[in-house]
Motif scaffolding. Structure first.
Motif, PDB file in Angstrom:
ATOM      1  N   LEU A   1       0.826  -1.202   0.000  1.00 39.85           N
ATOM      2  CA  LEU A   1       0.000   0.000   0.000  1.00 39.85           C
ATOM      3  C   LEU A   1       0.866   1.260   0.000  1.00 39.85           C
ATOM      4  O   LEU A   1       0.551   2.243  -0.661  1.00 39.85           O
ATOM      5  CB  LEU A   1      -0.927  -0.022   1.217  1.00 39.85           C
ATOM      6  N   ARG A   2       1.969   1.217   0.720  1.00 40.15           N
ATOM      7  CA  ARG A   2       2.863   2.377   0.760  1.00 40.15           C
ATOM      8  C   ARG A   2       3.519   2.620  -0.597  1.00 40.15           C
ATOM      9  O   ARG A   2       3.670   3.763  -1.040  1.00 40.15           O
ATOM     10  CB  ARG A   2       3.933   2.165   1.827  1.00 40.15           C
ATOM     11  N   CYS A   3       3.901   1.552  -1.269  1.00 40.12           N
ATOM     12  CA  CYS A   3       4.537   1.705  -2.585  1.00 40.12           C
ATOM     13  C   CYS A   3       3.555   2.184  -3.643  1.00 40.12           C
ATOM     14  O   CYS A   3       3.947   2.902  -4.569  1.00 40.12           O
ATOM     15  CB  CYS A   3       5.164   0.374  -3.018  1.00 40.12           C
ATOM     16  N   ASN A   4       2.294   1.795  -3.520  1.00 35.07           N
ATOM     17  CA  ASN A   4       1.294   2.204  -4.502  1.00 35.07           C
ATOM     18  C   ASN A   4       0.729   3.587  -4.235  1.00 35.07           C
ATOM     19  O   ASN A   4      -0.014   4.118  -5.073  1.00 35.07           O
ATOM     20  CB  ASN A   4       0.144   1.196  -4.541  1.00 35.07           C
ATOM     21  N   THR A   5       1.029   4.181  -3.098  1.00 35.15           N
ATOM     22  CA  THR A   5       0.534   5.513  -2.773  1.00 35.15           C
ATOM     23  C   THR A   5       1.485   6.561  -3.328  1.00 35.15           C
ATOM     24  O   THR A   5       2.707   6.447  -3.175  1.00 35.15           O
ATOM     25  CB  THR A   5       0.408   5.680  -1.248  1.00 35.15           C
ATOM     26  N   LEU A   6       0.923   7.555  -3.989  1.00 39.77           N
ATOM     27  CA  LEU A   6       1.759   8.621  -4.544  1.00 39.77           C
ATOM     28  C   LEU A   6       2.392   9.407  -3.408  1.00 39.77           C
ATOM     29  O   LEU A   6       1.700   9.823  -2.467  1.00 39.77           O
ATOM     30  CB  LEU A   6       0.921   9.548  -5.429  1.00 39.77           C
ATOM     31  N   PRO A   7       3.676   9.622  -3.466  1.00 41.83           N
ATOM     32  CA  PRO A   7       4.329  10.350  -2.377  1.00 41.83           C
ATOM     33  C   PRO A   7       3.935  11.810  -2.373  1.00 41.83           C
ATOM     34  O   PRO A   7       3.738  12.438  -3.424  1.00 41.83           O
ATOM     35  CB  PRO A   7       5.822  10.172  -2.685  1.00 41.83           C
ATOM     36  N   ASP A   8       3.800  12.357  -1.197  1.00 40.27           N
ATOM     37  CA  ASP A   8       3.485  13.770  -1.030  1.00 40.27           C
ATOM     38  C   ASP A   8       4.771  14.579  -1.135  1.00 40.27           C
ATOM     39  O   ASP A   8       5.716  14.388  -0.366  1.00 40.27           O
ATOM     40  CB  ASP A   8       2.820  14.006   0.326  1.00 40.27           C
TER      41      ASP A   8
END
Length: 456
Positions: free
Chosen positions: A81-88
């Protein structure tokens, strides 16, 4: 430097390889093979797998901790989930500075408004004008200024977008966020309301004219009507640009255009002639909606029927009775024997007032008829596909029968799977599906036609 065993900077690798030199087992700094324990010194290093036993087995007899497996699985899901979330990136959206970039229009700032719209109508870069954009208390007031200074429609659309951005920024900064209104629908309602007001003034002028013959001069227009006509001409072009640029709701705007024509009363042919170019410009958009195109076709046929029935409130079109600027009398040629009778619209086509009305309404009906023709072609093509592109009369002939047999053979060959062979999918079943009970003379002819020539 090569003589001292040191590579030059040109031959040094850009990145140190991890695996080391070729044909050598890769070494790690803290590998278990280098641990000098008593067991390793006495017996040597012995690689113990994580699961004892056959490494190719199922490990069904090994006792695993379910809590550990669940924890590892949860960590895998969290990492995914962290890898698929666009970084802020940490950058906030650029806030629109309402005080610096926008200023509200008041009675005292009339001279500044005139200068700003003069620059907008000119060639001054929009980047300079964007530093101070005027905002009106009523959004529809901007259309009056745009028409007054005859601003190019592209630059006028830019001002409308800036106004929309201002109100969007105001909505975002409010503590209690209200229901956000779709800007496309909002500006469609604003511009159609403004155009309806101008159109109402023009319609009142035409309705107050005394009933005169066709082609009679309408007299001078009052100053208010001329101003409304100027506003209508400019903002109608601006609305078309916004429509093509995707700034308006297409269905709602086309519905408003159609309703404007449906509200034209009987006998207002001069008013209809003035508005007819508007309908022709959007005729290509109307045919994309079956509902609107049917309403439009009904309106055109009803108006043409009113003209033929004489319900328009005009006297008969007798050219010899017209005077002044009327068309000169033209002898009507008698139809020769065998020629079709003259069209019922021939009398209307001689009238300078009704000629553009008849031509315009007929052109719109031709667009609708062309659409019906294309729909019919699509239906006929679908039916031809269902009967395998062979008509009923063709199927009754010998050639039609041969074509049908060949198409049936092709369908059987396409459905057969040559990669596998079983009871239901063998060469015998394929033979029976093609030839049925046995080979006949027709079957041989089918194979000959299939192998030696085209289907025709």
């Amino acid at each position: 430097m090569a003589a001292f065993g040191v590579l030059s900077y040109e031959h040094r690798p850009l990145k140190r390889p991890r695996l080391g030199p070729p044909d050598v087992y890769p070494q790690d700094p803290k590998q278990k093979e280098d641990e000098l324990t008593a067991l390793n010194v006495k017996q040597g290093f012995n690689n113990q797998p994580a699961v004892s036993g056959d490494e190719h087995g199922s490990a069904k007899n090994v006792n695993f901790n379910p809590a550990k497996i669940s924890s590892n699985f949860s960590s895998i899901i969290a990492e995914k989930l962290r890898c698929n979330t666009l970084p802020d990136t940490g950058r906030r959206k650029p806030q629109v500075n309402q005080k610096d970039n926008f200023w509200l229009v008041t009675a005292r700032s009339q001279s500044a408004i005139n200068n700003w719209f003069t620059d907008l109508a000119g060639t001054k870069p929009l980047t300079h004008l964007a530093k101070k954009v005027p905002i009106f208390s009523k959004k529809e007031e901007v259309f009056g200024y745009l028409a007054k200074y005859t601003v190019p429609v592209m630059r006028a659309a830019w001002l409308i977008k800036m106004t929309c951005a201002y109100y969007a920024a105001i909505t975002e900064t409010k503590v209690k966020k209200r229901h956000v209104i779709d800007p496309f629908i909002e500006w469609t309602q604003i511009i159609t309301k403004y155009l309806s007001e101008q159109l109402q003034k023009i319609a009142e002028f035409y309705r107050q004219l005394p009933g005169q013959g066709c082609g009679s001069p309408s007299g001078p227009m009052p100053q208010e009507v001329e101003q409304a006509l100027k506003q209508w001409d400019y903002n109608e072009k601006l609305a078309m640009f916004m429509f093509q640029d995707g700034m308006l709701d297409r269905h709602e705007f086309l519905t408003w255009v159609l309703e404007c024509f449906e509200k034209i009363r009987s006998g207002e042919d001069e008013f209809l002639k003035m508005l007819l170019p508007l309908l022709l410009r959007y005729s290509g958009e109307f045919v994309q909606s079956a509902y609107l195109s049917r309403r439009l076709a009904y309106f055109c046929t009803r108006r043409l029927a009113m003209q033929l029935d004489g319900a328009g409130g005009h006297p008969p079109h007798i050219l010899s009775a017209q005077t002044g600027n009327a068309l000169p009398s033209t002898p009507t040629p008698q139809p020769a024997a065998g020629n079709p009778p003259p069209s019922p619209f021939s009398d209307l086509l001689l009238c300078p007032q009704h000629r553009p009305v008849v031509y315009g309404l007929s052109c719109i009906l031709q667009v609708r008829a062309k659409l019906r023709e294309i729909e019919q072609q699509i239906k006929e093509r679908g039916q031809a596909v269902e009967v395998r592109w062979s008509f009923d009369k063709c199927q009754e002939t010998t050639a039609g029968f041969t074509i049908g047999r060949v198409l049936h053979t092709l369908e059987v060959l396409d459905s057969h799977s040559f990669e596998r062979s079983d009871f239901s999918n063998s060469l015998d079943s394929l033979y029976n599906r093609i030839f049925g009970l046995g080979p006949t003379k027709d079957s041989h002819e089918v194979l000959w036609d299939f192998a030696a020539g085209p289907l025709s």
